[in-house]
Scaffold this active site. Sequence first.
Site, short mmCIF file in Angstrom:
data_model
loop_
_atom_site.label_atom_id
_atom_site.label_comp_id
_atom_site.label_asym_id
_atom_site.label_seq_id
_atom_site.Cartn_x
_atom_site.Cartn_y
_atom_site.Cartn_z
N ASN A 102 0.88 -1.17 0.00
CA ASN A 102 0.00 0.00 0.00
C ASN A 102 0.92 1.21 0.00
O ASN A 102 1.51 1.55 1.02
CB ASN A 102 -0.89 -0.03 1.26
CG ASN A 102 -1.71 1.25 1.41
OD1 ASN A 102 -1.78 2.07 0.50
ND2 ASN A 102 -2.33 1.41 2.57
N TRP A 103 1.04 1.82 -1.18
CA TRP A 103 2.02 2.92 -1.32
C TRP A 103 1.54 4.20 -0.65
O TRP A 103 2.30 5.12 -0.47
CB TRP A 103 2.28 3.18 -2.80
CG TRP A 103 3.07 2.12 -3.49
CD1 TRP A 103 3.41 0.88 -3.02
CD2 TRP A 103 3.67 2.21 -4.80
NE1 TRP A 103 4.16 0.20 -3.95
CE2 TRP A 103 4.33 0.99 -5.05
CE3 TRP A 103 3.69 3.20 -5.79
CZ2 TRP A 103 5.02 0.75 -6.25
CZ3 TRP A 103 4.37 2.97 -6.98
CH2 TRP A 103 5.03 1.75 -7.21
N LYS A 104 0.24 4.27 -0.34
CA LYS A 104 -0.35 5.49 0.25
C LYS A 104 -0.06 6.70 -0.64
O LYS A 104 -0.01 6.55 -1.85
CB LYS A 104 0.16 5.67 1.69
CG LYS A 104 -0.03 4.39 2.52
CD LYS A 104 0.11 4.59 3.99
CE LYS A 104 -0.15 3.27 4.70
NZ LYS A 104 -0.12 3.38 6.15
N HIS B 167 -9.61 1.69 4.20
CA HIS B 167 -8.39 1.78 5.01
C HIS B 167 -8.64 2.72 6.20
O HIS B 167 -9.38 3.69 6.06
CB HIS B 167 -7.23 2.28 4.15
CG HIS B 167 -5.91 2.19 4.85
ND1 HIS B 167 -5.51 3.12 5.76
CD2 HIS B 167 -4.94 1.25 4.81
CE1 HIS B 167 -4.32 2.76 6.24
NE2 HIS B 167 -3.95 1.63 5.68
N GLU C 23 -6.97 5.02 7.40
CA GLU C 23 -6.67 6.43 7.11
C GLU C 23 -7.82 7.10 6.36
O GLU C 23 -8.11 8.27 6.56
CB GLU C 23 -5.35 6.52 6.32
CG GLU C 23 -4.16 6.22 7.22
CD GLU C 23 -2.96 5.62 6.52
OE1 GLU C 23 -2.87 5.66 5.28
OE2 GLU C 23 -2.07 5.09 7.23
N GLU D 254 -5.95 -4.71 10.21
CA GLU D 254 -4.89 -3.76 10.50
C GLU D 254 -5.20 -3.01 11.80
O GLU D 254 -5.94 -2.01 11.78
CB GLU D 254 -4.76 -2.74 9.37
CG GLU D 254 -4.43 -3.35 8.03
CD GLU D 254 -3.80 -2.32 7.10
OE1 GLU D 254 -2.66 -2.54 6.70
OE2 GLU D 254 -4.44 -1.31 6.80
N SER E 215 2.92 -2.26 10.27
CA SER E 215 4.36 -2.36 10.53
C SER E 215 4.96 -3.72 10.18
O SER E 215 5.89 -4.19 10.84
CB SER E 215 4.68 -2.00 11.98
OG SER E 215 4.32 -0.65 12.25
N GLY F 280 2.63 -1.22 4.25
CA GLY F 280 2.77 0.20 3.92
C GLY F 280 4.22 0.57 3.70
O GLY F 280 4.79 0.31 2.64
N GLY F 281 4.82 1.15 4.71
CA GLY F 281 6.19 1.67 4.62
C GLY F 281 7.18 0.76 3.93
O GLY F 281 7.92 1.19 3.03
#
Length: 250
Positions: free
Chosen positions: A10-12, A95, A97, A167, A213, A234-235
């Site tokens: 998930n590149w956001k 998501h 966010e 998540e 994470s 993500g990251g």
Amino acid sequence: MSRKKIIAGNWKMNMTPTEAVQLVETLKPLVVNEDVDVVFCVPAIDIIPVVEACKGTNIQVGAENMYFEDKGAYTGEIAPAMLVDAGVKYVIIGHSERREYFAETDETVNKKVQKAFEYGLTPIICCGESLTQREQGITIDWIRQQIKIAFLNVSAENAAKAVIAYEPIWAIGTGKVATTEQAQEVCCAIRACIAEIYDDATAAAIRIQYGGSVSASSAPELFAQADIDGGLVGGASLKPDFGKIVNYNK
Ligand code: PGA
């Protein structure tokens, strides 16, 4: 029944179209693993160049969001048909966010899930509790409610094809990964909830990811759990480490 693992990045809100193509070129040789479905969920403006850059690879492209109407006067939104035409196969829905910053609710999530199936897109449906909810001891009740609403009016046939991403909000982008026991407990409860809504066969078919994470070091143990069928990352999906996560079993 054995479920194929699915590991999605998930590149956001990261990567310009130029950077996106460069990242695909870097990751392409690193994310080959025939045991895993590999998905890059990218910003809308990156979809077309990323689909092009992924041609001939094992990488499928996903969107990070879409709207629940077919078309029309919804300035700034992306319609499901646009995603399909661009070569998208998956779409992240709900998501945390989006729920927190863009007022998405369980009801809009449900509308989007139904719309995604109508267009043959596979939704990656996100759920997860806050730290307060975990401390209050209501994690499982909360997740069950999110799941029950997300799947309203979704057939068993479609539900079996869905992906759910568990998540915990407190684990997203914090470096605080859930323990394998915590992740497995909730993923197991999600599968039981799907069995209750539908039947055992649907529960056995649906794929449930853990997200929050995930790193190259935590992935092998997490993905070895009975009810964890991969991850939403993500990251770490923006780095060569994503190759190690995809090859967690090698
Ligand atoms: P993270 O994000 O891996 O950076 O914690 C996961 C997600 O939000 O999907």
